[in-house]
Scaffold this motif. Structure first.
Motif, short mmCIF file in Angstrom:
data_model
loop_
_atom_site.label_atom_id
_atom_site.label_comp_id
_atom_site.label_asym_id
_atom_site.label_seq_id
_atom_site.Cartn_x
_atom_site.Cartn_y
_atom_site.Cartn_z
N PHE A 352 0.83 -1.20 0.00
CA PHE A 352 0.00 0.00 0.00
C PHE A 352 0.87 1.26 0.00
O PHE A 352 0.48 2.28 -0.58
N TYR A 353 2.02 1.16 0.64
CA TYR A 353 2.99 2.25 0.54
C TYR A 353 3.41 2.44 -0.93
O TYR A 353 3.49 3.57 -1.42
N ALA A 354 3.67 1.33 -1.63
CA ALA A 354 4.03 1.40 -3.04
C ALA A 354 2.90 1.99 -3.87
O ALA A 354 3.12 2.76 -4.81
N MET A 355 1.65 1.63 -3.53
CA MET A 355 0.50 2.20 -4.23
C MET A 355 0.45 3.72 -4.05
O MET A 355 0.21 4.47 -5.00
N ALA A 356 0.69 4.17 -2.82
CA ALA A 356 0.62 5.60 -2.54
C ALA A 356 1.77 6.36 -3.20
O ALA A 356 1.58 7.47 -3.70
N PHE A 357 2.95 5.75 -3.20
CA PHE A 357 4.14 6.43 -3.70
C PHE A 357 4.30 6.30 -5.21
O PHE A 357 4.43 7.29 -5.93
N VAL A 358 4.28 5.07 -5.69
CA VAL A 358 4.50 4.81 -7.12
C VAL A 358 3.19 4.60 -7.86
O VAL A 358 3.02 5.05 -8.99
N GLY A 359 2.23 3.92 -7.22
CA GLY A 359 0.99 3.57 -7.90
C GLY A 359 0.13 4.75 -8.27
O GLY A 359 -0.60 4.71 -9.27
N THR A 360 0.17 5.83 -7.47
CA THR A 360 -0.61 7.02 -7.82
C THR A 360 0.11 7.90 -8.83
O THR A 360 -0.52 8.76 -9.46
N ALA A 361 1.42 7.70 -8.98
CA ALA A 361 2.21 8.54 -9.88
C ALA A 361 1.71 8.51 -11.33
O ALA A 361 1.76 9.55 -12.01
N PRO A 362 1.24 7.36 -11.87
CA PRO A 362 0.78 7.39 -13.26
C PRO A 362 -0.37 8.35 -13.49
O PRO A 362 -0.47 8.97 -14.55
N PHE A 363 -1.26 8.49 -12.50
CA PHE A 363 -2.35 9.45 -12.65
C PHE A 363 -1.80 10.87 -12.69
O PHE A 363 -2.25 11.71 -13.46
N GLY A 364 -0.77 11.12 -11.84
CA GLY A 364 -0.11 12.42 -11.89
C GLY A 364 0.57 12.67 -13.21
O GLY A 364 0.52 13.77 -13.76
N SER A 365 1.23 11.63 -13.75
CA SER A 365 1.91 11.78 -15.05
C SER A 365 0.91 12.08 -16.16
O SER A 365 1.15 12.95 -17.01
N LEU A 366 -0.21 11.36 -16.16
CA LEU A 366 -1.22 11.57 -17.20
C LEU A 366 -1.84 12.96 -17.09
O LEU A 366 -1.99 13.66 -18.10
N ILE A 367 -2.15 13.36 -15.86
CA ILE A 367 -2.74 14.69 -15.65
C ILE A 367 -1.74 15.78 -16.03
O ILE A 367 -2.10 16.75 -16.73
N THR A 368 -0.49 15.61 -15.60
CA THR A 368 0.53 16.61 -15.91
C THR A 368 0.75 16.74 -17.41
O THR A 368 0.85 17.85 -17.95
N GLY A 369 0.82 15.59 -18.10
CA GLY A 369 1.00 15.64 -19.55
C GLY A 369 -0.17 16.29 -20.26
O GLY A 369 0.01 17.10 -21.19
N ALA A 370 -1.39 15.98 -19.83
CA ALA A 370 -2.57 16.56 -20.46
C ALA A 370 -2.67 18.06 -20.20
O ALA A 370 -2.96 18.85 -21.11
N VAL A 371 -2.41 18.47 -18.95
CA VAL A 371 -2.46 19.90 -18.61
C VAL A 371 -1.37 20.66 -19.34
O VAL A 371 -1.59 21.77 -19.85
#
Length: 430
Positions: A352-371
């Motif tokens: 769950f630590y990995a989910m919070a640290f690395v697993g949520t990062a793809p959503f940030g990458s997608l949002i950052t790229g789109a914005v």
């Protein structure tokens, strides 16, 4: 503080072996990350596709981490870690060969990024929970975690810089091939270890789903871990996705080359190394709860300043400060979680630590790229900085509940004195 205090985890032979192997392997891993982003931008020139590739490389860490956590608790962590390194080496080798032959496409990059994400979904929780096997004395655990963070960020400072030079001179392919070769170092260290049998396993009669639920209930029901992992997820989505679009800053905004990209990412790595060394110098975990929101706010402000800088030296300085703040937050979170978690649930909690640290990062990458594609890269990064500030404010308001949840565990572990043991006896008070 003496160097012996900084390096006390090195008293353990297995940890020394692991540290030496990883110090080589992680340089190669950071070279691959830089080479991948530069390759994608060279082939497509698209901010959105930079985000898509970042998403593809990390989404399976989010999807598979709960399952991986259960299996990490069930399986032999040493053997599992060896297999993750072998598979990652094969992935890097395939990337290198395809790029060297000028035969790679964006679709193949996405598929290979998904493969690496699948490996990472298992590698991160097993690597985090394996520290306990290498460091038998829990008094040295926080130091080992801080040294791990130092290692990650020392290599993060070296790898991008080396990658920038290699890309400029011979192309991206040699970064991938060097990464593949570097895995031999960590595999050698793992084969040379002498380990006691791992007896900390969950009950055999529990099924996979039952153990996943047990891990989830433990995380959700224990307020300090739940709060700290939510904060980590916020920071990961909002503030740790900026490397996805860093080629845009290196070329369009700062008018640089691959070496500029390496300089920017390397400066963030040096800042993170400074944050990890700061935590390694601490003798106690007390006070880390107060540090986390301050570190998140600090990195958020540095990102906002970086977003609107058009001067290389100022951009480098701001990424150094952002890296420092992020690492203080991440390593503090890791230390707190590893200290208080029950051993038989360690793999699941670290998933769950990995989910919070690395697993949520793809959503940030997608949002950052789109914005970035719609409103520009500076706005995308500054928006992430604002998200870090809001997350820090929320966590600061949650501190009283956070502390109350940890206090009984700290007393039980001897980190805090038991009030009953220091209370003045009634008879003696008269």
């Amino acid at each position: 503080m003496t160097s012996r205090s900084y390096l006390r985890a090195f008293r353990h032979r297995n940890y020394r072996l692991y540290f030496s192997g990883q110090s080589i392997s992680m340089v190669g891993a950071w070279m691959t990350r830089v080479a991948t982003s530069w390759l994608v931008y060279r082939l497509t020139g698209s901010a959105l596709l930079l985000g898509v590739v970042g998403f593809a490389g990390q989404i399976l860490s989010f999807v598979l981490s709960p399952i991986a956590g259960v299996l990490v608790d069930r399986w032999d962590k040493h053997k599992l870690l060896i297999w993750t390194q072998i598979l990652a080496m094969i992935q890097a080798l395939i990337m290198g060969i395809l790029v060297l032959k000028n035969a790679i496409t964006i679709e193949e990059i996405i598929v290979l990024s998904v493969l690496q994400g699948m490996v990472n979904a298992f590698e991160m929780p097993v690597r985090q929970s394996f520290v306990v096997r290498m460091v038998n004395d829990k008094a040295d655990l926080s130091n080992a975690i801080a040294l791990n963070s130092s290692l990650v960020n020392l290599t993060r400072a070296i790898g991008p810089s080396v990658a920038g030079v290699l890309i400029a001179v011979v192309g991206e392919a040699w970064c991938f091939l060097a990464d593949a070769i570097s895995y031999l170092a960590v595999l050698t260290s793992l084969f040379l270890m002498r380990l006691e049998p791992d007896t900390r396993k969950p009950s055999a009669h529990s099924g996979l789903i039952a153990q996943m639920r047990e891990g989830w209930r433990y995380v959700v029901g224990f307020a300090p871990i739940k709060t700290i992992l939510i904060m980590l997820g916020i920071s990961s989505i909002a503030g740790m996705s900026y490397p996805t679009i860093m080629p845009i800053f290196a070329t369009r905004i700062l008018h640089g080359a691959p070496s500029t990209l390496g300089l920017l990412l390397g400066s963030a790595g040096l800042g993170s190394l400074g944050g990890a060394l700061y935590l390694a110098s601490r003798k106690t975990i007390l006070g880390l709860g107060r540090i986390i929101p301050k570190a998140a706010a600090f990195s958020g402000l540095a990102l906002i300043a970086f977003a609107y800088s058009h001067v290389v030296w100022l951009s480098v300085l701001m990424l150094f400060l952002a890296g420092f703040g992020f690492m203080v937050q991440v390593a503090s979170t890791n230390t707190l979680v590893q200290t208080v978690v029950e051993d038989d649930k360690r793999g699941r909690v670290m998933s769950f630590y990995a989910m919070a640290f690395v697993g949520t990062a793809p959503f940030g990458s997608l949002i950052t790229g789109a914005v970035a594609a719609r409103f520009g890269a500076p706005f995308a990064v500054s928006l992430g900085g604002v998200g870090c500030l809001l997350g820090a404010l929320w966590f600061a308001r949650s501190l009283p509940t956070f502390r109350n949840g940890l206090r009984p565990i700290y007393i039980q572990m001897g980190i805090l004195p038991d009030p009953a043991s220091i209370a003045v006896p009634e008879a003696a008070a008269h």
